[in-house]
Design an enzyme around this catalytic site. Structure first.
Site, PDB file in Angstrom:
ATOM      1  N   PRO A  64       0.818  -1.213   0.000  1.00  0.00           N
ATOM      2  CA  PRO A  64       0.000   0.000   0.000  1.00  0.00           C
ATOM      3  C   PRO A  64       0.856   1.270   0.000  1.00  0.00           C
ATOM      4  O   PRO A  64       1.863   1.344   0.710  1.00  0.00           O
ATOM      5  CB  PRO A  64      -0.801  -0.113   1.303  1.00  0.00           C
ATOM      6  CG  PRO A  64      -0.797  -1.569   1.623  1.00  0.00           C
ATOM      7  CD  PRO A  64       0.509  -2.091   1.127  1.00  0.00           C
TER       8      PRO A  64
ATOM      9  N   LYS B 160       4.258   5.046   4.882  1.00  0.00           N
ATOM     10  CA  LYS B 160       3.593   3.751   4.885  1.00  0.00           C
ATOM     11  C   LYS B 160       3.443   3.172   6.290  1.00  0.00           C
ATOM     12  O   LYS B 160       3.093   1.996   6.446  1.00  0.00           O
ATOM     13  CB  LYS B 160       4.360   2.781   3.988  1.00  0.00           C
ATOM     14  CG  LYS B 160       4.445   3.263   2.536  1.00  0.00           C
ATOM     15  CD  LYS B 160       5.275   2.335   1.667  1.00  0.00           C
ATOM     16  CE  LYS B 160       5.384   2.880   0.246  1.00  0.00           C
ATOM     17  NZ  LYS B 160       6.159   1.994  -0.648  1.00  0.00           N
TER      18      LYS B 160
ATOM     19  N   ARG C  25      14.192   9.040  10.758  1.00  0.00           N
ATOM     20  CA  ARG C  25      14.865   8.361   9.647  1.00  0.00           C
ATOM     21  C   ARG C  25      14.046   8.399   8.364  1.00  0.00           C
ATOM     22  O   ARG C  25      14.536   8.008   7.303  1.00  0.00           O
ATOM     23  CB  ARG C  25      15.155   6.901  10.023  1.00  0.00           C
ATOM     24  CG  ARG C  25      16.065   6.739  11.234  1.00  0.00           C
ATOM     25  CD  ARG C  25      16.616   5.319  11.320  1.00  0.00           C
ATOM     26  NE  ARG C  25      15.567   4.331  11.480  1.00  0.00           N
ATOM     27  CZ  ARG C  25      15.153   3.862  12.659  1.00  0.00           C
ATOM     28  NH1 ARG C  25      15.684   4.316  13.786  1.00  0.00           N
ATOM     29  NH2 ARG C  25      14.201   2.939  12.725  1.00  0.00           N
TER      30      ARG C  25
ATOM     31  N   ASN D   7       5.287   2.575  -6.204  1.00  0.00           N
ATOM     32  CA  ASN D   7       5.660   2.418  -7.604  1.00  0.00           C
ATOM     33  C   ASN D   7       4.757   3.176  -8.563  1.00  0.00           C
ATOM     34  O   ASN D   7       5.222   3.755  -9.542  1.00  0.00           O
ATOM     35  CB  ASN D   7       5.662   0.926  -7.971  1.00  0.00           C
ATOM     36  CG  ASN D   7       6.341   0.669  -9.296  1.00  0.00           C
ATOM     37  OD1 ASN D   7       7.275   1.367  -9.672  1.00  0.00           O
ATOM     38  ND2 ASN D   7       5.864  -0.323 -10.023  1.00  0.00           N
TER      39      ASN D   7
ATOM     40  N   ARG E 263      10.737  -3.057  -7.786  1.00  0.00           N
ATOM     41  CA  ARG E 263       9.460  -2.939  -8.479  1.00  0.00           C
ATOM     42  C   ARG E 263       9.718  -2.723  -9.963  1.00  0.00           C
ATOM     43  O   ARG E 263      10.831  -2.384 -10.365  1.00  0.00           O
ATOM     44  CB  ARG E 263       8.623  -1.762  -7.929  1.00  0.00           C
ATOM     45  CG  ARG E 263       8.273  -1.862  -6.467  1.00  0.00           C
ATOM     46  CD  ARG E 263       7.272  -2.965  -6.196  1.00  0.00           C
ATOM     47  NE  ARG E 263       6.860  -2.972  -4.803  1.00  0.00           N
ATOM     48  CZ  ARG E 263       7.499  -3.601  -3.835  1.00  0.00           C
ATOM     49  NH1 ARG E 263       8.618  -4.259  -4.092  1.00  0.00           N
ATOM     50  NH2 ARG E 263       7.053  -3.577  -2.600  1.00  0.00           N
TER      51      ARG E 263
END
Length: 293
Positions: free
Chosen positions: A2, A52, A130, A171, A281
């Site tokens: 996702p 994410k 980070r 992607n 990807r």
């Protein structure tokens, strides 16, 4: 996996279902039993996202960190009337449920996550330092992403997938945003002009919120314009605000400039769309259109 808009939308669904009141937290699978016991019966304060990563704050300075990874699911669904108020263990589970959050009228079952961990606020601060800036966060500073990108010899298409450069881009967005600005995906980051980076960033800031609202990635100019017009007019279809957000049909036709169109003609110049593996990807690009720095 996702992309960031999906996790921000998930945070919104969790807030609408549970925020502000005590919840039951269990681990039907048993792998998160200790963490669930710590969170059980606490009030869910707020869920939020950074790229994410999902972070859920509970009363008493307790936090849950979730990363869905490639196969994770975390649907939020209404409870049938006959199960409202039932013990969470009496609610049927489908598959291996790592974590279950149950409220007065909804249940959220987490399956197959890459990360499901009880963390502290300090640990979250260390972790997010980070990460690169997230285009969906109001506190995002694109200059932090530029500082890393502009020193790198790696291709811009690889850097856009690096969550330490920019958080939340996956992607589809990387392929489409590079095409929208005609940027050569193989150009090293240090050769990208600052103005080009800012144009890419501003485009992500434009597109990702539409993904949150409509639960689908919109990168075509006509679809973006139509979505903006609907939002401005307050005419967003009711199904896009559905609490579960997991089984909604696409409101707009699913189409892209490049994504999964290998060998097909570019919609701008007619050259064949190319593809190759990059950063884990498949990268899609047009060798004729995408020559800019």
């Amino acid at each position: 996996m996702p992309e960031g808009h999906t996790i921000h939308a998930l945070a919104g669904r969790l807030n609408r279902a549970f925020a502000g009141g005590p919840v039951r937290v269990t681990s039907p699978q048993g792998r998160f039993a200790g963490g669930a016991q710590v969170l059980d019966r606490r009030a869910l304060v707020e869920a939020g996202a950074w790229g994410k990563n999902l972070f859920v704050e509970f009363d008493g300075d307790a936090w849950l960190h979730v990363h869905l990874g490639l196969i994770g699911l975390f649907p939020v669904v209404p409870l049938p009337e006959d199960l409202r108020g039932a013990d969470p263990e009496d609610i049927p589970a489908t598959g291996a449920v790592r974590l279950r959050i149950t409220g007065d009228g909804h249940v959220a079952d987490l399956r197959g996550p890459m990360t499901c961990a009880l963390v502290t606020a300090d640990e979250i601060a260390t972790f997010t330092r980070r990460l690169g800036p997230d285009p969906l966060r109001p506190d995002a500073d694109p200059d932090l992403g530029w500082a890393k990108l502009s020193r790198s010899t790696r291709p811009i298409a690889e850097l856009l997938m690096d969550q330490a450069v920019v958080a939340g881009v996956g992607n589809v967005y990387r392929c489409e945003v590079l095409f929208r600005h005609r940027v050569d995906p193989m150009r090293p980051g240090k050769e990208i002009r600052r103005s080009t980076w800012r144009a890419i960033w501003d485009d992500l800031v434009l597109m990702l919120p539409l993904g949150v609202v409509y639960h689908q990635i919109l990168t075509m100019d006509d679809q973006i314009a139509a979505a903006q017009a609907e939002i401005a007019a307050g005419q967003v279809p009711a199904e896009t605000a559905d609490l579960t957000g997991e089984k909604l049909g696409d409101h707009f036709e699913r189409r892209f400039f490049l994504y999964k169109r290998t060998g097909e003609p570019c919609l701008v110049c007619g050259a064949k769309v190319r593809s190759k593996p990059l950063a884990g990807r498949t990268l899609y690009w047009c060798g004729r259109c995408q020559r800019r720095r």
